[in-house]
Enzyme design. Structure first.
Site, PDB file in Angstrom:
ATOM      1  N   GLU A  14     -14.648 -16.737  21.259  1.00 39.63           N
ATOM      2  CA  GLU A  14     -13.646 -17.125  20.172  1.00 39.63           C
ATOM      3  C   GLU A  14     -13.618 -18.545  19.832  1.00 39.63           C
ATOM      4  OE1 GLU A  14      -9.263 -15.713  20.046  1.00 39.63           O
ATOM      5  OE2 GLU A  14      -9.746 -16.140  22.082  1.00 39.63           O
ATOM      6  N   GLY A  80      -0.817  -9.273  24.953  1.00 42.34           N
ATOM      7  CA  GLY A  80      -0.388  -8.233  24.678  1.00 42.34           C
ATOM      8  C   GLY A  80       1.100  -8.140  24.071  1.00 42.34           C
ATOM      9  N   ASP A 218      -3.215  -5.834  22.039  1.00 40.51           N
ATOM     10  CA  ASP A 218      -2.830  -4.622  22.485  1.00 40.51           C
ATOM     11  C   ASP A 218      -1.651  -4.641  22.662  1.00 40.51           C
ATOM     12  OD1 ASP A 218      -2.403  -5.785  25.405  1.00 40.51           O
ATOM     13  OD2 ASP A 218      -3.945  -6.647  24.679  1.00 40.51           O
TER      14      ASP A 218
HETATM   15  N1  ADE Z   1      -4.191 -10.945  26.818  1.00 40.99           N
HETATM   16  C1  ADE Z   1      -4.512 -10.060  25.898  1.00 40.99           C
HETATM   17  N2  ADE Z   1      -3.615  -8.735  26.133  1.00 40.99           N
HETATM   18  C2  ADE Z   1      -3.102  -9.344  27.542  1.00 40.99           C
HETATM   19  C3  ADE Z   1      -2.421  -8.274  28.277  1.00 40.99           C
HETATM   20  N3  ADE Z   1      -2.269  -6.875  28.268  1.00 40.99           N
HETATM   21  N4  ADE Z   1      -2.182  -8.724  29.569  1.00 40.99           N
HETATM   22  C4  ADE Z   1      -2.461 -10.031  29.873  1.00 40.99           C
HETATM   23  N5  ADE Z   1      -3.017 -10.967  29.012  1.00 40.99           N
HETATM   24  C5  ADE Z   1      -3.570 -10.317  27.755  1.00 40.99           C
END
Ligand code: ADE
Length: 251
Positions: A14, A80, A218
């Site tokens: 990125e 997330g 996510d």
């Molecule tokens: N960065 C992106 N997704 C994450 C997750 N599920 N847990 C911690 N950091 C993250």
């Protein structure tokens, strides 16, 4: 005072896209990290990959503030989702940052930052508003030209912008139990990542304004790892480049 904009990113790929945007580049190696100085739209910037986790990101942020004298800091990356209603591709901009794995009880309350008398660190309202405006502008023009049609369809992207609390900890959250545990304790948290609150702590100790911009990659459950890897490659890099470009355009 001359503005020097610090831009930190949580993923190397990125931040490589952002480094490529710099004019008059000058690369400085320090503490196993690469800091790239240059200009975007004529404004001085220093760009670096934070590395992962709270300690690594704190080292990078400290060097950025101390050695490169940045006057404002933007942190970009993925997160997330924890809050209901957030979906992959949405963007969260921090109002407050908290470390969900910090616990020095019984000396002080759970999540409290030792000797700082607070659980949350507020991000700078002006930078937060500015980042919000940049993201809104991108959403208004549609993100298909940023990520391409294939990624739009694959991730059913229909991004919306959210402002709120972001929690950081030295864990990649990928189970329903763990995500529910964090939400149970910190119900206002929108999303979880591994660096933002640490960088926020460094910035308030230095008195430098900052904000954190996270794209949801996510939903912090059992699918998190698969979604995360695909998302980084296909969407996050393009998003970061576009968000930083727009911030620097309207700064
Ligand atoms: N960065 C992106 N997704 C994450 C997750 N599920 N847990 C911690 N950091 C993250």
């Amino acid at each position: 005072m001359t503005r020097i904009i610090g831009i930190l990113g949580a993923m190397a790929q990125e931040i490589d896209e952002v480094k490529a945007m710099l004019d008059n580049k000058c690369v400085v190696q320090m503490a196993n990290r690469e800091f790239v100085k240059g200009k975007i739209n004529g404004i001085d910037c220093v760009v670096a990959f934070s590395k992962w986790g709270k300690v690594a990101a704190s080292i990078t942020a400290t060097l950025l503030l101390q050695e490169f004298a940045v006057t404002e800091l933007f942190f970009i990356g993925t997160a997330g989702a924890l809050a209901d209603g957030l979906k992959v591709g949405d963007i969260v901009i921090s109002k407050r940052l908290v470390q969900h794995d910090l616990d020095a009880r019984p000396m002080i309350s759970r999540f409290e930052l030792p000797l700082l008398n607070r659980i949350y660190v507020d991000s700078d309202p002006k930078l937060t508003e500015l980042a919000g405006k940049a993201v809104s502008n991108l959403i208004d023009t549609g993100v298909e030209h940023i990520v391409g049609g294939k990624a739009m369809r694959e991730f059913s992207l229909d991004p919306t912008l959210h402002f709120g609390d972001i929690a950081s900890g030295d864990q990649f959250i990928n189970s329903v139990e763990k995500r529910n545990e964090i939400l149970g304790l910190l119900p206002d948290v929108k999303c979880v990542e591994m660096e933002g609150a640490a960088v926020a702590q460094v910035c308030i100790e230095f008195g430098v304004p900052f904000t954190v911009i996270r794209t949801i990659s996510d939903t912090a459950d059992h699918n998190a790892r698969i979604d995360f890897n695909k998302f980084i490659i296909e969407v996050a890099n393009a998003y970061s480049k576009a968000i930083v470009g727009e911030i620097m355009r309207i700064l």
